[in-house]
Design a protein around this motif. Structure first.
Motif, PDB file in Angstrom:
ATOM      1  N   ASP A  57      29.577 -13.040  -2.882  1.00 33.67           N
ATOM      2  CA  ASP A  57      29.534 -12.733  -1.456  1.00 33.67           C
ATOM      3  C   ASP A  57      28.118 -12.809  -0.880  1.00 33.67           C
ATOM      4  O   ASP A  57      27.946 -13.117   0.295  1.00 33.67           O
ATOM      5  CB  ASP A  57      30.098 -11.332  -1.191  1.00 33.67           C
ATOM      6  CG  ASP A  57      31.565 -11.229  -1.527  1.00 33.67           C
ATOM      7  OD1 ASP A  57      32.265 -12.263  -1.457  1.00 33.67           O
ATOM      8  OD2 ASP A  57      32.011 -10.114  -1.864  1.00 33.67           O
ATOM      9  N   VAL A  58      27.109 -12.518  -1.677  1.00 35.76           N
ATOM     10  CA  VAL A  58      25.755 -12.408  -1.136  1.00 35.76           C
ATOM     11  C   VAL A  58      24.846 -13.570  -1.490  1.00 35.76           C
ATOM     12  O   VAL A  58      23.789 -13.724  -0.878  1.00 35.76           O
ATOM     13  CB  VAL A  58      25.092 -11.088  -1.596  1.00 35.76           C
ATOM     14  CG1 VAL A  58      25.829  -9.899  -1.022  1.00 35.76           C
ATOM     15  CG2 VAL A  58      24.996 -10.993  -3.090  1.00 35.76           C
ATOM     16  N   MET A  59      25.213 -14.411  -2.446  1.00 36.30           N
ATOM     17  CA  MET A  59      24.308 -15.504  -2.808  1.00 36.30           C
ATOM     18  C   MET A  59      24.403 -16.641  -1.801  1.00 36.30           C
ATOM     19  O   MET A  59      25.436 -16.871  -1.197  1.00 36.30           O
ATOM     20  CB  MET A  59      24.559 -15.998  -4.225  1.00 36.30           C
ATOM     21  CG  MET A  59      25.848 -16.691  -4.465  1.00 36.30           C
ATOM     22  SD  MET A  59      25.950 -17.088  -6.218  1.00 36.30           S
ATOM     23  CE  MET A  59      27.088 -18.431  -6.148  1.00 36.30           C
ATOM     24  N   GLY A  60      23.280 -17.330  -1.621  1.00 41.93           N
ATOM     25  CA  GLY A  60      23.192 -18.342  -0.592  1.00 41.93           C
ATOM     26  C   GLY A  60      23.578 -19.726  -1.048  1.00 41.93           C
ATOM     27  O   GLY A  60      23.996 -20.554  -0.266  1.00 41.93           O
ATOM     28  N   SER A  81      13.292 -28.957  -6.842  1.00 40.25           N
ATOM     29  CA  SER A  81      14.615 -29.234  -6.280  1.00 40.25           C
ATOM     30  C   SER A  81      15.198 -28.033  -5.553  1.00 40.25           C
ATOM     31  O   SER A  81      16.154 -28.162  -4.794  1.00 40.25           O
ATOM     32  CB  SER A  81      15.567 -29.700  -7.377  1.00 40.25           C
ATOM     33  OG  SER A  81      15.804 -28.651  -8.299  1.00 40.25           O
ATOM     34  N   CYS A  82      14.633 -26.840  -5.756  1.00 43.55           N
ATOM     35  CA  CYS A  82      15.092 -25.623  -5.056  1.00 43.55           C
ATOM     36  C   CYS A  82      14.237 -25.437  -3.818  1.00 43.55           C
ATOM     37  O   CYS A  82      13.065 -25.099  -3.908  1.00 43.55           O
ATOM     38  CB  CYS A  82      14.963 -24.393  -5.956  1.00 43.55           C
ATOM     39  SG  CYS A  82      15.998 -24.428  -7.398  1.00 43.55           S
ATOM     40  N   ASN A  83      14.806 -25.644  -2.673  1.00 44.56           N
ATOM     41  CA  ASN A  83      14.022 -25.534  -1.430  1.00 44.56           C
ATOM     42  C   ASN A  83      13.763 -24.098  -1.139  1.00 44.56           C
ATOM     43  O   ASN A  83      14.238 -23.345  -0.575  1.00 44.56           O
ATOM     44  CB  ASN A  83      14.728 -26.246  -0.286  1.00 44.56           C
ATOM     45  CG  ASN A  83      14.799 -27.728  -0.578  1.00 44.56           C
ATOM     46  OD1 ASN A  83      13.978 -28.250  -1.305  1.00 44.56           O
ATOM     47  ND2 ASN A  83      15.783 -28.387   0.000  1.00 44.56           N
TER      48      ASN A  83
END
Length: 83
Positions: A57-60, A81-83
């Protein structure tokens, strides 16, 4: 033999330390405030209960895993690769 003084002295020192911890902020907290370092408090200031949510529920975005043993190039690629 002065070892019989050890227990009363240790007790007095610990009671004094606990009393000081309750009454005043520690030197470390004063230095954090003085140097204006960002500081996370012990308790989160949240209006609602977070126990009702799952991680999903909380992860983007999708979770990125990092292997235990990996090369620097792999780590740099993952971070890039992780913006």
């Amino acid at each position: 033999d002065e070892t019989h003084f050890l227990l009363p002295i240790m007790t007095a020192v610990m009671v004094g330390k606990w009393t000081a911890d309750l009454l005043i902020d520690s030197l470390y907290h004063k230095l954090i405030d003085l140097k204006c370092f960002p500081f996370l408090s012990d308790e989160p200031h949240v209006e609602e209960c977070l126990d009702l949510y799952t991680v999903e529920d909380v992860m983007g975005r999708d979770v990125v895993t990092i292997p235990e043993i990996g090369s620097v190039a792999l780590m740099a690629h993952i971070l890039a690769s992780c913006n």
